[in-house]
Design an enzyme around this catalytic site. Sequence first.
Site, PDB file in Angstrom:
ATOM      1  N   ASP A   1      96.958  -7.377  31.615  1.00 22.88           N
ATOM      2  CA  ASP A   1      96.552  -8.784  31.700  1.00 22.88           C
ATOM      3  C   ASP A   1      97.607  -9.636  32.419  1.00 22.88           C
ATOM      4  O   ASP A   1      98.766  -9.672  32.019  1.00 22.88           O
ATOM      5  CB  ASP A   1      96.359  -9.286  30.270  1.00 22.88           C
TER       6      ASP A   1
ATOM      7  N   SER B   1      92.778 -12.665  33.614  1.00 27.10           N
ATOM      8  CA  SER B   1      92.121 -12.163  32.412  1.00 27.10           C
ATOM      9  C   SER B   1      90.629 -12.493  32.426  1.00 27.10           C
ATOM     10  O   SER B   1      89.913 -12.095  33.329  1.00 27.10           O
ATOM     11  CB  SER B   1      92.814 -12.725  31.169  1.00 27.10           C
TER      12      SER B   1
END
Length: 334
Positions: A183, A40
């Site tokens: 993510d 992320s």
Amino acid sequence: MSKTALVISGGGSKGAFAVGVLKYMAATPKIQFDTLCGTSTGSLIIPLAAIGEINLLEKLYTTHVTSDIVITGNVINRFAGKDTYSLFDAQPLAQLIKKTFTDNMYQSILDTAKGLYLTTVCLQTGRITYFTTSDLPMTSPEYDVIRIQDASTFRRAMFASSCQPVFMPPYNVIESQSLQYVDGGLREYAPVDLAIDTGATEIYAILLSPEKPETDDHVFKSPFEILQQTMDWFTMDVAVNDLRMPKYVNRSLQYLKAVKTKMKEAGIKNKEIEAFFDVPFDNPFLGKSDLKLHIIRPEKPLNGGPGGLTFDPSEMKKMVAYGEETARKYFESL
């Protein structure tokens, strides 16, 4: 040959804390990393860390506001619309990545010969998928590794790694395929195991959540608050699991080393000792050596809102300073 790895977890705007840690490390210990792994926001940080662009990192994490990353308005209209895959519009982040990570910067990253790994999860397969610049990516039955072929794919992988599912859209990293990626924090908060698999014997893991999160008496009144808080707690559970196995392996290796020492003290020759442990098809520790694992994390929760989706320059400047101070305390204690 020993290898040193940098691992940075997910956390959105909380990445400013990691920038502060790197700022201190660049000025003092001057540690050189062979492998850099990010999830992320960590995937946005490691490319610039690889080429020493710490000043640019600090600028990025202390000058942008939420609207520079996501557009949070018109949620109801977006939710009801066709071909809408998320509650928020993440096009500002996509444009920021395109503007910052140019083709020339991608080439500079390749020129370092460092292995970068960007963590995503494929929605269709449910598997952790790492997009890497490494010329010799490893293979594993536990996850997929895809070699990045060009700067465009590199940028797309960074974007996908940063897209929190539901809040931000899934993304086709490889344009010729229909697979969608999100993510990596959905399944892996901090890719420490991956760093070990690449052969790293010393790992610096920068985590963006405290070991023991604080509780408060806040009353959640909206579905969005509840969803964000639920995802935060889920992420914390993933973080615990990401660290549990490396710690277990390390303790096991230390135990085996102590057993071998006792056997040697009892008069058993080294050749005979190694023969006892030579079970190549069943030995999970084959080829593994003692791991130096440095965990640098905040002692208290960082600001940035649930999921780190609130970008407030004044708060992020404080996080950078807090990261520097935390790193200073850590390295002075070694």
